[in-house]
Design a protein around this motif. Structure first.
Motif, PDB file in Angstrom:
ATOM      1  N   ASN A 104       0.835  -1.200   0.000  1.00 37.90           N
ATOM      2  CA  ASN A 104       0.000   0.000   0.000  1.00 37.90           C
ATOM      3  C   ASN A 104       0.874   1.255   0.000  1.00 37.90           C
ATOM      4  O   ASN A 104       1.547   1.567   0.986  1.00 37.90           O
ATOM      5  N   ALA A 105       0.834   1.993  -1.112  1.00 39.37           N
ATOM      6  CA  ALA A 105       1.679   3.183  -1.241  1.00 39.37           C
ATOM      7  C   ALA A 105       1.231   4.318  -0.332  1.00 39.37           C
ATOM      8  O   ALA A 105       2.006   5.239  -0.059  1.00 39.37           O
ATOM      9  N   SER A 106      -0.005   4.291   0.171  1.00 37.01           N
ATOM     10  CA  SER A 106      -0.461   5.346   1.076  1.00 37.01           C
ATOM     11  C   SER A 106      -0.062   5.060   2.521  1.00 37.01           C
ATOM     12  O   SER A 106      -0.275   5.892   3.391  1.00 37.01           O
ATOM     13  N   GLU A 107       0.509   3.882   2.772  1.00 37.48           N
ATOM     14  CA  GLU A 107       0.909   3.522   4.129  1.00 37.48           C
ATOM     15  C   GLU A 107       2.397   3.208   4.232  1.00 37.48           C
ATOM     16  O   GLU A 107       2.951   3.227   5.327  1.00 37.48           O
ATOM     17  N   ALA A 108       3.056   2.915   3.117  1.00 31.56           N
ATOM     18  CA  ALA A 108       4.477   2.589   3.106  1.00 31.56           C
ATOM     19  C   ALA A 108       5.268   3.781   2.586  1.00 31.56           C
ATOM     20  O   ALA A 108       5.070   4.225   1.452  1.00 31.56           O
ATOM     21  N   PHE A 109       6.166   4.308   3.430  1.00 29.95           N
ATOM     22  CA  PHE A 109       6.906   5.530   3.109  1.00 29.95           C
ATOM     23  C   PHE A 109       8.395   5.325   3.361  1.00 29.95           C
ATOM     24  O   PHE A 109       8.803   4.404   4.070  1.00 29.95           O
ATOM     25  N   ILE A 110       9.176   6.215   2.755  1.00 25.33           N
ATOM     26  CA  ILE A 110      10.568   6.367   3.156  1.00 25.33           C
ATOM     27  C   ILE A 110      10.587   7.518   4.150  1.00 25.33           C
ATOM     28  O   ILE A 110      10.432   8.686   3.773  1.00 25.33           O
ATOM     29  N   HIS A 111      10.734   7.208   5.418  1.00 22.78           N
ATOM     30  CA  HIS A 111      10.652   8.207   6.484  1.00 22.78           C
ATOM     31  C   HIS A 111      12.007   8.333   7.162  1.00 22.78           C
ATOM     32  O   HIS A 111      12.530   7.374   7.727  1.00 22.78           O
ATOM     33  N   GLU A 112      12.592   9.523   7.058  1.00 21.91           N
ATOM     34  CA  GLU A 112      13.908   9.800   7.637  1.00 21.91           C
ATOM     35  C   GLU A 112      14.941   8.784   7.170  1.00 21.91           C
ATOM     36  O   GLU A 112      15.770   8.287   7.949  1.00 21.91           O
ATOM     37  N   GLY A 113      14.894   8.467   5.865  1.00 27.82           N
ATOM     38  CA  GLY A 113      15.880   7.567   5.276  1.00 27.82           C
ATOM     39  C   GLY A 113      15.614   6.091   5.506  1.00 27.82           C
ATOM     40  O   GLY A 113      16.426   5.260   5.101  1.00 27.82           O
ATOM     41  N   ARG A 114      14.510   5.730   6.124  1.00 21.42           N
ATOM     42  CA  ARG A 114      14.190   4.330   6.408  1.00 21.42           C
ATOM     43  C   ARG A 114      12.804   3.992   5.875  1.00 21.42           C
ATOM     44  O   ARG A 114      11.935   4.846   5.832  1.00 21.42           O
ATOM     45  N   ARG A 115      12.633   2.740   5.526  1.00 23.76           N
ATOM     46  CA  ARG A 115      11.302   2.289   5.134  1.00 23.76           C
ATOM     47  C   ARG A 115      10.437   2.190   6.381  1.00 23.76           C
ATOM     48  O   ARG A 115      10.825   1.557   7.370  1.00 23.76           O
ATOM     49  N   ALA A 116       9.277   2.815   6.337  1.00 25.46           N
ATOM     50  CA  ALA A 116       8.424   2.870   7.522  1.00 25.46           C
ATOM     51  C   ALA A 116       6.965   2.790   7.130  1.00 25.46           C
ATOM     52  O   ALA A 116       6.562   3.223   6.038  1.00 25.46           O
ATOM     53  N   LEU A 117       6.175   2.216   8.030  1.00 24.21           N
ATOM     54  CA  LEU A 117       4.723   2.143   7.847  1.00 24.21           C
ATOM     55  C   LEU A 117       4.054   3.262   8.628  1.00 24.21           C
ATOM     56  O   LEU A 117       4.414   3.522   9.782  1.00 24.21           O
ATOM     57  N   LEU A 118       3.077   3.895   8.003  1.00 31.81           N
ATOM     58  CA  LEU A 118       2.301   4.945   8.649  1.00 31.81           C
ATOM     59  C   LEU A 118       1.047   4.330   9.270  1.00 31.81           C
ATOM     60  O   LEU A 118       0.239   3.714   8.575  1.00 31.81           O
ATOM     61  N   ARG A 160       8.810  -7.798   0.227  1.00 30.67           N
ATOM     62  CA  ARG A 160       8.405  -7.015  -0.932  1.00 30.67           C
ATOM     63  C   ARG A 160       7.865  -5.682  -0.433  1.00 30.67           C
ATOM     64  O   ARG A 160       6.971  -5.636   0.402  1.00 30.67           O
ATOM     65  N   TRP A 161       8.438  -4.614  -0.953  1.00 29.81           N
ATOM     66  CA  TRP A 161       8.067  -3.262  -0.543  1.00 29.81           C
ATOM     67  C   TRP A 161       7.587  -2.503  -1.775  1.00 29.81           C
ATOM     68  O   TRP A 161       8.364  -2.211  -2.661  1.00 29.81           O
ATOM     69  N   LEU A 162       6.281  -2.222  -1.827  1.00 28.23           N
ATOM     70  CA  LEU A 162       5.670  -1.553  -2.973  1.00 28.23           C
ATOM     71  C   LEU A 162       6.025  -2.292  -4.263  1.00 28.23           C
ATOM     72  O   LEU A 162       6.489  -1.696  -5.248  1.00 28.23           O
ATOM     73  N   ASN A 163       5.838  -3.642  -4.220  1.00 26.00           N
ATOM     74  CA  ASN A 163       6.073  -4.529  -5.362  1.00 26.00           C
ATOM     75  C   ASN A 163       7.535  -4.603  -5.777  1.00 26.00           C
ATOM     76  O   ASN A 163       7.845  -5.083  -6.875  1.00 26.00           O
ATOM     77  N   GLU A 164       8.433  -4.180  -4.930  1.00 27.44           N
ATOM     78  CA  GLU A 164       9.869  -4.290  -5.197  1.00 27.44           C
ATOM     79  C   GLU A 164      10.489  -5.228  -4.163  1.00 27.44           C
ATOM     80  O   GLU A 164      10.221  -5.119  -2.966  1.00 27.44           O
ATOM     81  N   HIS A 165      11.330  -6.160  -4.635  1.00 28.08           N
ATOM     82  CA  HIS A 165      11.972  -7.099  -3.723  1.00 28.08           C
ATOM     83  C   HIS A 165      13.122  -6.412  -2.981  1.00 28.08           C
ATOM     84  O   HIS A 165      13.991  -5.779  -3.594  1.00 28.08           O
ATOM     85  N   ILE A 166      13.119  -6.546  -1.664  1.00 23.94           N
ATOM     86  CA  ILE A 166      14.167  -5.964  -0.827  1.00 23.94           C
ATOM     87  C   ILE A 166      14.921  -7.124  -0.169  1.00 23.94           C
ATOM     88  O   ILE A 166      14.357  -7.837   0.667  1.00 23.94           O
ATOM     89  N   PRO A 167      16.195  -7.355  -0.546  1.00 20.50           N
ATOM     90  CA  PRO A 167      16.945  -8.470   0.056  1.00 20.50           C
ATOM     91  C   PRO A 167      17.046  -8.320   1.571  1.00 20.50           C
ATOM     92  O   PRO A 167      17.068  -7.212   2.117  1.00 20.50           O
TER      93      PRO A 167
END
Length: 303
Positions: A104-118, A160-167
């Motif tokens: 969900n792009a409305s809940e998954a953000f890059i916040h202060e340089g880190r992947r974070a959920l709102l 998987r983060w916004l349909n992108e694989h994150i190792p």
């Protein structure tokens, strides 16, 4: 004026809407996590209800009991309802379990340089004159990729983060685990017991399971320490049986030795008594055949 609040929070939010997680980092995909949701309260206003919208990718939310508060689910929204209006800062302890897909792009953000959920929140308060108001806010919770999310034929382990694989990361740097907020020391009473219960799905996606489970949740290390492996129990049982068997054998050996010694002593006493029996005065050891040394009965037999 504001009562005791946190020194740092989401900088983009106005003070009247400050909501934070503590700790706000450390959640890993596919893993469980312990955190607390903390909210500030303005002087002169009492909180009646707090709503927390659980973002996609979180598969389990289990709040701990809080005296004076009840919990219920409305779809993927967790409602905290006060039995009576509460004045002061609030803290709700949560046990979370993350999934492996955060779409969900409305809940998954890059916040202060880190992947974070709102996590969107709303706080219904009542003023001294009976006026109601609702403050809408949000708190960020950082997520890192973990090997708990299995690999696919085309990808390595990871989320998987916004349909992108994150190792998956091997190990989180120590500075990433540093807490970014300072918490309160009040409102920390949690006790009792209850059970998990699932709630409805939201918008056709995988629902979040939730329910009340009273009391603090032990950390993974404490839970592991409380669980005794079966092989240890079996080893202890075998050790006890071997000890009992060795004791029985030792007692049997001691009893047998004592019995043999007693029989030997009795036999020696009988032999000694026999050798000390008095003989005829004129008889010597080599004169036993002499007629004078034989009793009448013997002589009678020989005749």
């Amino acid at each position: 004026m504001w009562r005791a609040c946190w020194l740092t929070a989401a900088a983009a939010l106005p003070p009247s809407e400050q909501v934070v997680f503590q700790p706000s980092e450390g959640l890993r995909s596919g893993r469980e996590f312990e955190t607390s949701l903390k909210l500030c309260s303005e002087e002169g206003w009492a909180t009646e209800r707090v709503s927390l919208l659980v973002p996609e990718g979180i598969r389990l939310v289990r709040p701990s009991s809080k005296p004076g508060w009840a919990f219920r689910w409305e779809g993927s929204t967790l409602q905290f309802e006060a039995e009576s209006p509460f004045s002061g800062a609030l803290e709700f302890q949560l046990h979370l379990a993350a999934g492996c897909d955060f779409p969900n792009a409305s809940e998954a953000f890059i916040h202060e340089g880190r992947r974070a959920l709102l996590w969107r929140t709303s706080q219904l308060s009542r003023g001294a004159n009976g006026t109601e108001r609702t403050n809408h806010s949000g708190a960020f919770l950082a997520v890192s990729s973990d090997r708990a999310c299995a690999a696919t034929p085309r990808t390595s382990p990871g989320m998987r983060w916004l349909n992108e694989h994150i190792p998956a990361v091997k190990e989180a740097p120590s500075d990433e685990l540093e807490e970014k907020v300072v918490g309160l020391e009040e409102d920390r009473a949690f006790d009792g017991h209850d059970a998990l219960k699932p709630h409805e799905r939201r918008n056709g996606r995988h629902g979040v399971h939730g329910g009340m489970a009273f009391g603090r949740f032990p950390h993974a290390a404490q839970r592991a320490a409380q669980q005794v492996p079966v092989w240890k129990v079996l080893a202890l049982l075998v050790l006890v049986l071997l000890t009992l068997l060795a004791s029985a054998l030792l007692m049997g050996f001691v009893a047998s030795t004592w019995a043999r010694a007693l029989v030997s002593t009795s036999r020696q006493a009988l032999l000694k008594e026999h050798t000390e029996t008095p003989r005829h005065a004129g008889c010597a050891g080599g004169e036993e055949e002499a007629a004078g040394c034989l009793g009448p009965a013997v002589l009678g037999k020989r005749r």
